[in-house]
Design a protein around this motif. Structure first.
Motif, short mmCIF file in Angstrom:
data_model
loop_
_atom_site.label_atom_id
_atom_site.label_comp_id
_atom_site.label_asym_id
_atom_site.label_seq_id
_atom_site.Cartn_x
_atom_site.Cartn_y
_atom_site.Cartn_z
N UNK A 12 34.82 -86.99 -22.60
CA UNK A 12 33.55 -87.49 -22.11
C UNK A 12 32.46 -86.51 -22.55
N UNK A 13 31.56 -86.97 -23.39
CA UNK A 13 30.53 -86.11 -23.98
C UNK A 13 29.75 -85.36 -22.91
N UNK A 14 29.65 -84.05 -23.09
CA UNK A 14 28.86 -83.22 -22.19
C UNK A 14 29.54 -82.84 -20.90
N UNK A 15 30.78 -83.26 -20.71
CA UNK A 15 31.50 -82.95 -19.47
C UNK A 15 32.86 -82.35 -19.84
N UNK A 16 32.91 -81.04 -19.99
CA UNK A 16 34.18 -80.40 -20.38
C UNK A 16 35.30 -80.70 -19.40
N UNK A 17 36.48 -80.96 -19.95
CA UNK A 17 37.67 -81.17 -19.12
C UNK A 17 37.82 -82.56 -18.55
N UNK A 18 36.91 -83.49 -18.88
CA UNK A 18 37.00 -84.86 -18.38
C UNK A 18 37.11 -85.80 -19.58
N UNK A 19 38.02 -86.75 -19.48
CA UNK A 19 38.17 -87.73 -20.56
C UNK A 19 38.24 -89.14 -19.99
N UNK A 20 37.87 -90.11 -20.81
CA UNK A 20 37.90 -91.53 -20.45
C UNK A 20 39.18 -92.12 -21.02
N UNK A 21 39.85 -92.94 -20.21
CA UNK A 21 41.07 -93.62 -20.66
C UNK A 21 41.17 -94.99 -20.00
N UNK A 22 41.97 -95.84 -20.61
CA UNK A 22 42.32 -97.11 -19.96
C UNK A 22 43.31 -96.77 -18.84
N UNK A 23 43.14 -97.38 -17.69
CA UNK A 23 44.02 -97.12 -16.55
C UNK A 23 45.43 -97.62 -16.83
#
Length: 167
Positions: A12-23
């Motif tokens: 997730x751009x600009x948020x280190x350590x967080x990613x977007x995924x399909x559940x």
């Protein structure tokens, strides 16, 4: 519709350590816990686990629906929303994007996570050719409404709902 997600999700751009995924199905209990983590949610999310599993299966099988999660470095679900695409005869046969069931962990609110998530979703909707991105929010969620307005959402229609009881 295929979303721009790599294996295991996308940062997730600009948020280190967080990613977007399909559940995934095994994340459903974490998603429901997030949805239930406020006064309105506690009342709404008191359903049986089997109903959530059935709903997930239907969403997962529909190529126009995407249940998204935000994952932290420990793979814990720290945010969620459902992004759907609806083709309409109005607006010249336009494709609309619809956002539902938005929640970011209370511990991460106010840190730009929700804003970055929405910017990602807005980019996806544009990339798919949607001409409109819409959502509804309970009027009791004044903070959420203010947040959506800060992103550029406007009050343009009256939202009406009718609760239905099963026949």
């Amino acid at each position: 519709m295929t979303l721009p997600l790599g294996p295991g999700g996308s940062p997730l751009a600009g948020v280190p350590g967080i990613r977007v995924a399909e559940a995934t199905a095994d994340q459903v209990p974490q998603i429901v816990a997030l949805l239930a983590d406020d006064l309105l949610g506690r009342e709404r999310e008191a359903g049986a686990a089997a109903r959530y599993d059935e709903a997930f299966a239907a969403i997962d099988a529909d190529p126009s629906e995407h249940l998204l999660v935000l994952l932290d470095t420990d793979d814990a679900v720290v945010g969620t929303l459902q992004l759907g695409f609806v083709r309409s005869l109005s607006r010249g046969g336009a494709l609309r994007a619809q956002i539902e069931a938005v929640r970011v962990s209370a511990a991460l609110r106010g840190r730009g996570v929700g804003r970055a998530f929405f910017q990602w979703v807005i980019g996806v909707a544009r990339g798919e050719g949607a001409v409109l991105l819409q959502l509804t929010s309970d009027l009791q969620r004044a903070g959420a409404i203010h947040f959506y307005e800060s992103l550029g959402f406007v009050h343009s229609h009256a939202g009406l709902k009718m609760p239905l009881t099963p026949a």
